[in-house]
Write a protein that holds these residues in place. Structure first.
Motif, PDB file in Angstrom:
ATOM      1  N   GLY A  88       3.318  86.591  67.644  1.00  0.00           N
ATOM      2  CA  GLY A  88       4.536  87.380  67.647  1.00  0.00           C
ATOM      3  C   GLY A  88       4.557  88.266  66.416  1.00  0.00           C
ATOM      4  O   GLY A  88       3.991  87.905  65.374  1.00  0.00           O
ATOM      5  N   ALA A 126       7.080  91.117  64.004  1.00  0.00           N
ATOM      6  CA  ALA A 126       8.387  91.703  63.716  1.00  0.00           C
ATOM      7  C   ALA A 126       8.317  92.427  62.383  1.00  0.00           C
ATOM      8  O   ALA A 126       7.542  92.048  61.492  1.00  0.00           O
ATOM      9  CB  ALA A 126       9.461  90.615  63.658  1.00  0.00           C
ATOM     10  N   ASP A 127       9.102  93.472  62.235  1.00  0.00           N
ATOM     11  CA  ASP A 127       9.261  94.130  60.940  1.00  0.00           C
ATOM     12  C   ASP A 127      10.360  93.389  60.187  1.00  0.00           C
ATOM     13  O   ASP A 127      11.437  93.145  60.745  1.00  0.00           O
ATOM     14  CB  ASP A 127       9.664  95.597  61.113  1.00  0.00           C
ATOM     15  CG  ASP A 127       8.598  96.425  61.820  1.00  0.00           C
ATOM     16  OD1 ASP A 127       7.447  95.959  61.899  1.00  0.00           O
ATOM     17  OD2 ASP A 127       8.929  97.533  62.278  1.00  0.00           O
ATOM     18  N   ILE A 128      10.086  93.025  58.946  1.00  0.00           N
ATOM     19  CA  ILE A 128      11.075  92.291  58.149  1.00  0.00           C
ATOM     20  C   ILE A 128      11.220  92.913  56.764  1.00  0.00           C
ATOM     21  O   ILE A 128      10.274  93.513  56.239  1.00  0.00           O
ATOM     22  CB  ILE A 128      10.703  90.798  58.003  1.00  0.00           C
ATOM     23  CG1 ILE A 128       9.378  90.642  57.244  1.00  0.00           C
ATOM     24  CG2 ILE A 128      10.647  90.108  59.354  1.00  0.00           C
ATOM     25  CD1 ILE A 128       9.042  89.216  56.878  1.00  0.00           C
ATOM     26  N   TYR A 181       4.948  94.707  61.012  1.00  0.00           N
ATOM     27  CA  TYR A 181       4.157  93.750  61.806  1.00  0.00           C
ATOM     28  C   TYR A 181       3.906  92.453  61.038  1.00  0.00           C
ATOM     29  O   TYR A 181       2.774  92.007  60.890  1.00  0.00           O
ATOM     30  CB  TYR A 181       2.849  94.383  62.278  1.00  0.00           C
ATOM     31  CG  TYR A 181       2.989  95.126  63.591  1.00  0.00           C
ATOM     32  CD1 TYR A 181       2.446  94.625  64.771  1.00  0.00           C
ATOM     33  CD2 TYR A 181       3.678  96.330  63.668  1.00  0.00           C
ATOM     34  CE1 TYR A 181       2.590  95.300  65.977  1.00  0.00           C
ATOM     35  CE2 TYR A 181       3.830  97.010  64.871  1.00  0.00           C
ATOM     36  CZ  TYR A 181       3.286  96.488  66.015  1.00  0.00           C
ATOM     37  OH  TYR A 181       3.426  97.153  67.209  1.00  0.00           O
ATOM     38  N   LYS A 205       9.151  79.381  68.451  1.00  0.00           N
ATOM     39  CA  LYS A 205       8.584  80.179  67.362  1.00  0.00           C
ATOM     40  C   LYS A 205       8.258  79.308  66.152  1.00  0.00           C
ATOM     41  O   LYS A 205       8.997  78.373  65.838  1.00  0.00           O
ATOM     42  CB  LYS A 205       9.579  81.269  66.938  1.00  0.00           C
ATOM     43  CG  LYS A 205       9.895  82.280  68.021  1.00  0.00           C
ATOM     44  CD  LYS A 205      10.955  83.260  67.551  1.00  0.00           C
ATOM     45  CE  LYS A 205      11.336  84.238  68.657  1.00  0.00           C
ATOM     46  NZ  LYS A 205      12.423  85.169  68.227  1.00  0.00           N
ATOM     47  N   GLN A 265      11.905  79.996  61.760  1.00  0.00           N
ATOM     48  CA  GLN A 265      11.744  81.328  61.197  1.00  0.00           C
ATOM     49  C   GLN A 265      12.259  81.371  59.757  1.00  0.00           C
ATOM     50  O   GLN A 265      12.889  80.423  59.283  1.00  0.00           O
ATOM     51  CB  GLN A 265      12.502  82.345  62.052  1.00  0.00           C
ATOM     52  CG  GLN A 265      11.933  82.481  63.466  1.00  0.00           C
ATOM     53  CD  GLN A 265      12.666  83.533  64.270  1.00  0.00           C
ATOM     54  OE1 GLN A 265      13.746  83.284  64.788  1.00  0.00           O
ATOM     55  NE2 GLN A 265      12.080  84.714  64.366  1.00  0.00           N
ATOM     56  N   TYR A 291      15.365  90.305  59.486  1.00  0.00           N
ATOM     57  CA  TYR A 291      14.541  90.732  60.621  1.00  0.00           C
ATOM     58  C   TYR A 291      15.070  92.071  61.111  1.00  0.00           C
ATOM     59  O   TYR A 291      16.226  92.184  61.505  1.00  0.00           O
ATOM     60  CB  TYR A 291      14.577  89.685  61.729  1.00  0.00           C
ATOM     61  CG  TYR A 291      13.721  88.466  61.424  1.00  0.00           C
ATOM     62  CD1 TYR A 291      12.416  88.390  61.890  1.00  0.00           C
ATOM     63  CD2 TYR A 291      14.213  87.409  60.652  1.00  0.00           C
ATOM     64  CE1 TYR A 291      11.615  87.291  61.603  1.00  0.00           C
ATOM     65  CE2 TYR A 291      13.424  86.314  60.352  1.00  0.00           C
ATOM     66  CZ  TYR A 291      12.129  86.263  60.831  1.00  0.00           C
ATOM     67  OH  TYR A 291      11.332  85.181  60.532  1.00  0.00           O
ATOM     68  N   GLN A 299      13.076  94.626  63.223  1.00  0.00           N
ATOM     69  CA  GLN A 299      12.649  95.035  64.561  1.00  0.00           C
ATOM     70  C   GLN A 299      11.608  94.066  65.098  1.00  0.00           C
ATOM     71  O   GLN A 299      10.671  93.696  64.394  1.00  0.00           O
ATOM     72  CB  GLN A 299      12.069  96.447  64.542  1.00  0.00           C
ATOM     73  CG  GLN A 299      11.617  96.946  65.918  1.00  0.00           C
ATOM     74  CD  GLN A 299      11.076  98.362  65.875  1.00  0.00           C
ATOM     75  OE1 GLN A 299      11.187  99.055  64.860  1.00  0.00           O
ATOM     76  NE2 GLN A 299      10.506  98.825  66.971  1.00  0.00           N
ATOM     77  N   ASP A 300      11.782  93.661  66.342  1.00  0.00           N
ATOM     78  CA  ASP A 300      10.833  92.757  66.985  1.00  0.00           C
ATOM     79  C   ASP A 300       9.836  93.568  67.812  1.00  0.00           C
ATOM     80  O   ASP A 300      10.226  94.514  68.500  1.00  0.00           O
ATOM     81  CB  ASP A 300      11.565  91.765  67.884  1.00  0.00           C
ATOM     82  CG  ASP A 300      10.636  90.680  68.393  1.00  0.00           C
ATOM     83  OD1 ASP A 300      10.385  89.722  67.639  1.00  0.00           O
ATOM     84  OD2 ASP A 300      10.134  90.812  69.520  1.00  0.00           O
ATOM     85  N   HIS A 301       8.569  93.207  67.729  1.00  0.00           N
ATOM     86  CA  HIS A 301       7.525  93.912  68.477  1.00  0.00           C
ATOM     87  C   HIS A 301       6.983  93.098  69.647  1.00  0.00           C
ATOM     88  O   HIS A 301       6.029  93.521  70.300  1.00  0.00           O
ATOM     89  CB  HIS A 301       6.377  94.301  67.540  1.00  0.00           C
ATOM     90  CG  HIS A 301       6.768  95.296  66.493  1.00  0.00           C
ATOM     91  ND1 HIS A 301       7.056  96.608  66.781  1.00  0.00           N
ATOM     92  CD2 HIS A 301       6.924  95.164  65.143  1.00  0.00           C
ATOM     93  CE1 HIS A 301       7.371  97.255  65.663  1.00  0.00           C
ATOM     94  NE2 HIS A 301       7.297  96.392  64.659  1.00  0.00           N
TER      95      HIS A 301
END
Length: 198
Positions: free
Chosen positions: A95, A97-99, A120, A134, A161, A175, A177-179
């Motif tokens: 998985g 995500a942008d953090i 990412y 997760k 998380q 968090y 954006q989720d990719h």
């Protein structure tokens, strides 16, 4: 589920060193959840988090390479955990995500051109007890204690998380954006997203 159990170039779960490590770690564990929890804590605490390791080629990101190095950054640690899970017959996927890290050390911020946005960031999703869970094995317990970070704990049943705040109550991780999820490392997509940002 076949795509989440197969060996890939970076998730080289059939490589002898990876398979043997998975077997050693999960020996005596009778359930998939027990195996997954054991693998999580191995990757979290025994594979050192190091954002300065080589990461610019596919070979740098192979699970077997990270296992041999004994260190890696978030994506490499996620790839290793995914490979160990697949080697243990547990469906696993990557998985991203942008953090934002609001308490980023100055040295890392400088290397990232002053940005606190990680494009990412990598984590793992495991199929356990008929659902996806997760797992984020990035920061070791030792690193958390040294930096007042709340460690991520994993029980195999609930998402694990980053915490939004640190031990002092300061904003830590957001968090952005989720990719989504991938059965293999989306190398070109990840590199393209990072180009020009750092």
């Amino acid at each position: 589920m076949e795509s989440y159990l197969r060996c890939t170039y970076t998730i080289d779960c059939e490589e002898k060193f990876v398979k043997e490590q998975a077997q050693t770690l999960t020996s005596g564990q009778e359930t998939e959840i027990g195996k997954a929890v054991t693998l999580f804590y191995f990757v979290r605490d025994q594979i050192k988090y190091n954002p300065y390791v080589p990461l610019y080629t596919l070979d740098d990101n192979k699970a077997s390479a990270t296992l041999r190095r004994g260190e890696g950054y978030c994506v490499q640690k996620a790839i290793l955990m995914t490979a160990l899970a697949r080697a243990s017959c547990i469906p696993a996927r990557l998985g991203f995500a942008d953090i934002r890290n609001y308490i980023l050390p100055e040295k890392i911020a400088k290397a990232m051109k002053g940005s606190n946005l990680f494009i990412y960031h990598g984590y793992v999703a495991l199929y356990l007890d008929e659902k996806w869970v997760k797992a984020t094995p990035t920061f070791s317990i030792e690193m958390c204690e040294e930096n007042s970070v709340i460690p991520v704990e994993f029980d195999g049943r609930n998402d694990a998380q980053f915490h939004r705040y640190n031990q002092e109550g300061k904003l830590h991780i957001e968090y952005v954006q989720d990719h989504g999820y991938y059965d293999d490392l989306p190398w070109e997509q990840m590199c393209e997203a990072r180009t020009g940002h750092y």
